[in-house]
Write a protein that holds these residues in place. Structure first.
Motif, PDB file in Angstrom:
ATOM      1  N   ASP A 161       1.961  32.759 -81.738  1.00 32.15           N
ATOM      2  CA  ASP A 161       0.825  32.492 -80.851  1.00 32.15           C
ATOM      3  C   ASP A 161       0.887  31.079 -80.277  1.00 32.15           C
ATOM      4  O   ASP A 161       0.250  30.791 -79.269  1.00 32.15           O
ATOM      5  CB  ASP A 161      -0.507  32.676 -81.584  1.00 32.15           C
ATOM      6  CG  ASP A 161      -0.754  34.119 -81.976  1.00 32.15           C
ATOM      7  OD1 ASP A 161      -0.207  35.029 -81.303  1.00 32.15           O
ATOM      8  OD2 ASP A 161      -1.479  34.349 -82.957  1.00 32.15           O
ATOM      9  N   LEU A 162       1.630  30.190 -80.939  1.00 28.41           N
ATOM     10  CA  LEU A 162       1.726  28.802 -80.488  1.00 28.41           C
ATOM     11  C   LEU A 162       3.028  28.506 -79.753  1.00 28.41           C
ATOM     12  O   LEU A 162       3.032  27.736 -78.794  1.00 28.41           O
ATOM     13  CB  LEU A 162       1.607  27.845 -81.682  1.00 28.41           C
ATOM     14  CG  LEU A 162       0.291  27.863 -82.444  1.00 28.41           C
ATOM     15  CD1 LEU A 162       0.362  26.902 -83.626  1.00 28.41           C
ATOM     16  CD2 LEU A 162      -0.866  27.509 -81.534  1.00 28.41           C
ATOM     17  N   PHE A 163       4.124  29.098 -80.217  1.00 24.26           N
ATOM     18  CA  PHE A 163       5.436  28.761 -79.672  1.00 24.26           C
ATOM     19  C   PHE A 163       6.271  30.017 -79.468  1.00 24.26           C
ATOM     20  O   PHE A 163       6.175  30.965 -80.246  1.00 24.26           O
ATOM     21  CB  PHE A 163       6.207  27.830 -80.616  1.00 24.26           C
ATOM     22  CG  PHE A 163       5.484  26.568 -80.960  1.00 24.26           C
ATOM     23  CD1 PHE A 163       5.286  25.584 -80.003  1.00 24.26           C
ATOM     24  CD2 PHE A 163       5.005  26.346 -82.237  1.00 24.26           C
ATOM     25  CE1 PHE A 163       4.618  24.418 -80.309  1.00 24.26           C
ATOM     26  CE2 PHE A 163       4.337  25.174 -82.554  1.00 24.26           C
ATOM     27  CZ  PHE A 163       4.147  24.211 -81.588  1.00 24.26           C
ATOM     28  N   GLY A 164       7.130  29.970 -78.450  1.00 25.44           N
ATOM     29  CA  GLY A 164       8.101  31.033 -78.260  1.00 25.44           C
ATOM     30  C   GLY A 164       9.250  30.866 -79.242  1.00 25.44           C
ATOM     31  O   GLY A 164       9.281  29.907 -80.027  1.00 25.44           O
ATOM     32  N   PRO A 165      10.199  31.781 -79.200  1.00 25.78           N
ATOM     33  CA  PRO A 165      11.364  31.656 -80.080  1.00 25.78           C
ATOM     34  C   PRO A 165      12.101  30.336 -79.815  1.00 25.78           C
ATOM     35  O   PRO A 165      12.155  29.859 -78.680  1.00 25.78           O
ATOM     36  CB  PRO A 165      12.246  32.844 -79.697  1.00 25.78           C
ATOM     37  CG  PRO A 165      11.338  33.792 -78.975  1.00 25.78           C
ATOM     38  CD  PRO A 165      10.262  32.966 -78.351  1.00 25.78           C
ATOM     39  N   VAL A 166      12.658  29.771 -80.862  1.00 27.96           N
ATOM     40  CA  VAL A 166      13.413  28.524 -80.737  1.00 27.96           C
ATOM     41  C   VAL A 166      14.556  28.729 -79.745  1.00 27.96           C
ATOM     42  O   VAL A 166      15.249  29.747 -79.782  1.00 27.96           O
ATOM     43  CB  VAL A 166      13.964  28.076 -82.107  1.00 27.96           C
ATOM     44  CG1 VAL A 166      14.916  26.906 -81.952  1.00 27.96           C
ATOM     45  CG2 VAL A 166      12.827  27.726 -83.056  1.00 27.96           C
ATOM     46  N   VAL A 167      14.720  27.775 -78.839  1.00 32.19           N
ATOM     47  CA  VAL A 167      15.840  27.791 -77.903  1.00 32.19           C
ATOM     48  C   VAL A 167      16.917  26.880 -78.498  1.00 32.19           C
ATOM     49  O   VAL A 167      16.697  25.673 -78.664  1.00 32.19           O
ATOM     50  CB  VAL A 167      15.412  27.288 -76.507  1.00 32.19           C
ATOM     51  CG1 VAL A 167      16.616  27.182 -75.580  1.00 32.19           C
ATOM     52  CG2 VAL A 167      14.349  28.203 -75.908  1.00 32.19           C
ATOM     53  N   PRO A 168      18.081  27.445 -78.873  1.00 33.64           N
ATOM     54  CA  PRO A 168      19.124  26.622 -79.480  1.00 33.64           C
ATOM     55  C   PRO A 168      19.650  25.581 -78.488  1.00 33.64           C
ATOM     56  O   PRO A 168      19.737  25.832 -77.288  1.00 33.64           O
ATOM     57  CB  PRO A 168      20.227  27.616 -79.834  1.00 33.64           C
ATOM     58  CG  PRO A 168      19.673  28.977 -79.610  1.00 33.64           C
ATOM     59  CD  PRO A 168      18.465  28.847 -78.752  1.00 33.64           C
ATOM     60  N   VAL A 169      19.960  24.415 -79.013  1.00 34.46           N
ATOM     61  CA  VAL A 169      20.535  23.343 -78.196  1.00 34.46           C
ATOM     62  C   VAL A 169      21.815  22.852 -78.871  1.00 34.46           C
ATOM     63  O   VAL A 169      22.013  23.051 -80.067  1.00 34.46           O
ATOM     64  CB  VAL A 169      19.549  22.171 -77.994  1.00 34.46           C
ATOM     65  CG1 VAL A 169      18.311  22.621 -77.242  1.00 34.46           C
ATOM     66  CG2 VAL A 169      19.161  21.535 -79.313  1.00 34.46           C
ATOM     67  N   ASP A 170      22.681  22.213 -78.102  1.00 34.40           N
ATOM     68  CA  ASP A 170      23.926  21.650 -78.639  1.00 34.40           C
ATOM     69  C   ASP A 170      23.635  20.545 -79.641  1.00 34.40           C
ATOM     70  O   ASP A 170      22.585  19.887 -79.577  1.00 34.40           O
ATOM     71  CB  ASP A 170      24.780  21.056 -77.511  1.00 34.40           C
ATOM     72  CG  ASP A 170      25.341  22.107 -76.584  1.00 34.40           C
ATOM     73  OD1 ASP A 170      25.468  23.273 -77.012  1.00 34.40           O
ATOM     74  OD2 ASP A 170      25.651  21.764 -75.430  1.00 34.40           O
ATOM     75  N   ASP A 171      24.595  20.318 -80.528  1.00 32.93           N
ATOM     76  CA  ASP A 171      24.465  19.225 -81.492  1.00 32.93           C
ATOM     77  C   ASP A 171      24.333  17.879 -80.789  1.00 32.93           C
ATOM     78  O   ASP A 171      23.755  16.942 -81.329  1.00 32.93           O
ATOM     79  CB  ASP A 171      25.671  19.192 -82.434  1.00 32.93           C
ATOM     80  CG  ASP A 171      25.675  20.377 -83.389  1.00 32.93           C
ATOM     81  OD1 ASP A 171      24.619  21.020 -83.558  1.00 32.93           O
ATOM     82  OD2 ASP A 171      26.746  20.661 -83.955  1.00 32.93           O
ATOM     83  N   SER A 172      24.883  17.779 -79.593  1.00 27.60           N
ATOM     84  CA  SER A 172      24.831  16.519 -78.847  1.00 27.60           C
ATOM     85  C   SER A 172      23.550  16.353 -78.034  1.00 27.60           C
ATOM     86  O   SER A 172      23.382  15.359 -77.336  1.00 27.60           O
ATOM     87  CB  SER A 172      26.040  16.433 -77.904  1.00 27.60           C
ATOM     88  OG  SER A 172      25.981  17.495 -76.962  1.00 27.60           O
ATOM     89  N   ALA A 173      22.635  17.322 -78.119  1.00 23.99           N
ATOM     90  CA  ALA A 173      21.401  17.267 -77.330  1.00 23.99           C
ATOM     91  C   ALA A 173      20.548  16.071 -77.736  1.00 23.99           C
ATOM     92  O   ALA A 173      20.575  15.617 -78.887  1.00 23.99           O
ATOM     93  CB  ALA A 173      20.612  18.551 -77.519  1.00 23.99           C
ATOM     94  N   SER A 174      19.784  15.575 -76.792  1.00 28.04           N
ATOM     95  CA  SER A 174      18.882  14.452 -77.077  1.00 28.04           C
ATOM     96  C   SER A 174      17.776  14.910 -78.019  1.00 28.04           C
ATOM     97  O   SER A 174      17.475  16.111 -78.111  1.00 28.04           O
ATOM     98  CB  SER A 174      18.256  13.952 -75.770  1.00 28.04           C
ATOM     99  OG  SER A 174      17.295  14.884 -75.305  1.00 28.04           O
ATOM    100  N   PRO A 175      17.133  13.965 -78.720  1.00 32.81           N
ATOM    101  CA  PRO A 175      16.001  14.335 -79.573  1.00 32.81           C
ATOM    102  C   PRO A 175      14.899  15.051 -78.790  1.00 32.81           C
ATOM    103  O   PRO A 175      14.284  15.990 -79.304  1.00 32.81           O
ATOM    104  CB  PRO A 175      15.520  12.988 -80.125  1.00 32.81           C
ATOM    105  CG  PRO A 175      16.751  12.139 -80.136  1.00 32.81           C
ATOM    106  CD  PRO A 175      17.504  12.544 -78.902  1.00 32.81           C
TER     107      PRO A 175
END
Length: 193
Positions: A161-175
């Protein structure tokens, strides 16, 4: 207890994004598919006041109803000044260490005060990103606050109800991209206008 996190930088940066939004951008899409820019502004307008009450351990006043769905058509005049000022006041309310102690309410939902504070900070940062991304603005929130939010959300059970499914990001992604992905947003999202 999690140490209090400073909201001032996030409130200032999101307020600056809001102040630069143009009237013709209010109908533009955002990374939150159910919200236009105007809808999201109306949402932030309300939450900035509700989370101030949470910091002060004050419930909604008697007779105050449920918060309606965000609708940009309800956005009151003066929003470019009012909402940034409310965000500054929100940051000031959560600067008091007592705001982080014990229990509180957010709207009408009882919460641990630390959780309420972190949800408030997450709302400021992520919706600041939403608005900046939607309107083509630069956005560089405080790294410590971003990391604190990502750590907090990573510890929470997923609430669809608060968030959609986690969108995976690369290990090099910014915080910031990692935080955005945790909230179910695609860090690479761009508006189709």
């Amino acid at each position: 207890m999690r140490a209090p996190v400073d909201f001032r930088h996030a409130a200032r940066d999101t307020g600056a994004v809001i102040a630069r939004i143009q009237d013709d951008q209010l109908s533009w899409p955002t990374p939150s598919p159910d919200f236009t820019v105007g809808d999201l502004l109306e949402h932030i307008d309300g939450l900035s006041l509700e989370f101030q009450l949470s910091a002060h351990k004050t419930a909604l006043p008697p007779g105050a109803g449920e918060v309606p769905e965000a609708d940009g058509r309800n956005l009151a005049e003066g929003w470019r000044e009012r909402i940034p000022n409310q965000l500054t006041a929100l940051a000031g309310a959560w600067a008091d260490p007592a705001a982080w102690d014990g229990e509180t309410v957010a709207g009408r939902v009882p919460l641990d005060a630390v959780d309420a504070g972190m949800f408030a900070l997450d709302e400021i940062i992520v919706h600041g990103w939403d608005l900046a991304r939607s309107t083509g603005q630069r956005y560089n929130p405080d790294l410590r606050a971003v990391q604190a939010c990502a750590e907090f959300l990573g510890e929470q059970p997923r609430n669809p109800d608060l968030f959609g499914p986690v969108v995976p990001v690369d290990d090099s992604a910014s915080p910031l991209d990692r935080l955005v992905g945790l909230t179910g947003r695609d860090p690479a999202w761009i508006p189709e206008i």
